[in-house]
Design an enzyme around this catalytic site. Structure first.
Site, short mmCIF file in Angstrom:
data_model
loop_
_atom_site.label_atom_id
_atom_site.label_comp_id
_atom_site.label_asym_id
_atom_site.label_seq_id
_atom_site.Cartn_x
_atom_site.Cartn_y
_atom_site.Cartn_z
N SER A 257 19.33 -14.61 9.10
CA SER A 257 20.34 -14.02 9.98
C SER A 257 20.54 -14.89 11.21
CB SER A 257 19.87 -12.63 10.41
OG SER A 257 20.64 -12.18 11.49
N TYR B 245 13.52 -7.17 14.16
CA TYR B 245 14.25 -7.62 12.95
C TYR B 245 14.46 -9.14 13.00
CZ TYR B 245 18.17 -9.02 10.13
OH TYR B 245 18.96 -9.70 9.25
N LYS C 278 12.88 -12.58 10.70
CA LYS C 278 13.66 -13.66 10.08
C LYS C 278 13.15 -15.03 10.56
CE LYS C 278 16.21 -11.09 7.54
NZ LYS C 278 15.97 -11.06 6.07
#
Ligand code: WQD
Length: 335
Positions: A125, A150, A154
């Site tokens: 992302s 989050y 990544k």
């Protein structure tokens, strides 16, 4: 026929990628634990392509189940989507995110190493860049501290893959998505979050459909033209096609390093209010919204410099923001 494992293949991006894989002649097997998807999507994919993908309901946090799967399935490549992906939620439940997003990645890479599976496409992302100092963002832009759990999963995930490629001679391509939106033109597959949508566009379409009372715009005091946050919204079908190209690059051994990373966006930034206005224009629906406080973990602005993917992968986003929002609305009406 190359057999490709798609983890999270019943999810939003996964299902669109499965359709493109089958249309490109790949044999697809899906693993999904249905935590943010529905088994109905399997029939919807089948009705679109005429080919029912093999499906295993496996939770990738369960190492034994993964090992059993790889002992009974010969796999030529993996596209790994399965992960929790809501920025706001991740800030409230960090350990769930580390356990799921990192744990399952390690188990998959261990199986690749043991079974000599070489080709791995990782769903990353733009959030992995952290809060960017300069825009647009290129693949050379150094990453800052992740703004949410989050995003951190990544960043860490990419490091784990890079080190695994170096140590075990695996070949991997990481695709750093910007904001995927929209739906297949058939309106048979699309974004179907369980419960209250965490992402902007499904909340917009559910508000327009009367399922949600009102859209909350998270902050209009950002240092942007209209004060609302800017993202690079890319049609999910354009994004899905980038996966096929990346997979074929690995299968045809055209990759130039063991670990490659590409930005997959449109190169255009749009604010939340621009999304609202463009949606209203594209669908002729009036949207009921109000401005509220910022959401923890959000950043002000991010959009891609897509030159590297355009030139190296010969891939470019083709669909407009209006087409994407209209397709999202057509999908919503079909629910
Ligand atoms: C977009 C903008 C919100 C909801 C997403 C995915 C993440 C990753 C990157 C793929 C932000 C605002 C949102 C709402 C709002 N994608 N917003 N009201 O946070 O950029 O991250 O793209 O890997 O998985 O979550 O997307 O859609 O949540 O938010 O105002 O009800 O819309 O503040 O500015 P985000 P999002």
């Amino acid at each position: 026929m190359k057999r490709i494992l798609v983890t999270g293949g019943l999810g939003f991006i996964g299902s669109h990628t499965v359709v493109e894989l089958q249309n490109s002649g790949f044999d697809v097997v899906i693993i999904d634990n249905l935590s943010n998807s529905s088994i109905k999507v399997l029939d919807n994919i089948t009705s679109l392509t005429g080919i029912k993908p093999d499906f295993y309901q496996i939770d990738l946090r369960n190492k034994q189940d993964i090992t059993h799967f790889f002992n009974t399935n010969k796999i030529d490549g993996i596209i790994h989507f399965a992960a929790f992906k809501a920025v706001g939620e991740s800030v409230k439940k960090p350990l769930d995110y580390y356990e799921n997003n990192i744990g399952s990645l390690v188990y998959l890479l261990q199986e690749m190493q043991h079974k000599n599976i070489d080709n791995f496409i990782f769903s990353s992302s733009c959030m992995a860049y952290g809060t960017p100092e300069k825009l647009p963002i290129t693949e050379q832009t150094p990453s800052n501290k992740a703004a949410s759990t989050y995003a951190n999963t990544k960043q860490i995930g990419e490091e784990i893959i890079q080190e695994s490629c170096d140590a075990y001679d695996l070949h991997a391509i990481t695709l750093r998505y910007f904001n995927p939106i929209g739906a297949h033109k058939s309106a048979k597959i699309g974004e179907l979050p369980n419960g209250v949508p965490q992402n902007l566009v499904p909340f917009v379409t559910q508000t327009a459909a009367g399922i949600r009372e009102q859209l909350s715009v998270f902050g209009n005091d950002y240092p942007t033209e209209d004060g609302t946050a800017i993202r690079d919204y890319i049609h999910v079908v354009d994004l899905a096609k980038a996966h096929i190209i990346a997979l074929q690059r690995l299968l045809n051994k055209q990759n130039k390093q063991n670990f490659e990373l590409f930005n997959i966006g449109t190169g255009k930034g749009s604010s939340v209010l621009e999304i609202v206005k463009t949606f209203e224009k594209a669908t002729n629906q009036k949207l009921n919204y109000k401005i509220v406080d910022r959401r923890p973990g959000d950043i002000a602005a991010i959009y891609a410099d897509t030159t590297f993917a355009n030139e190296e992968l010969k891939w470019k986003a083709e669909k407009t923001l209006e087409e994407a929002l209209k397709s999202a609305w057509e999908w919503q009406k079909n629910q």
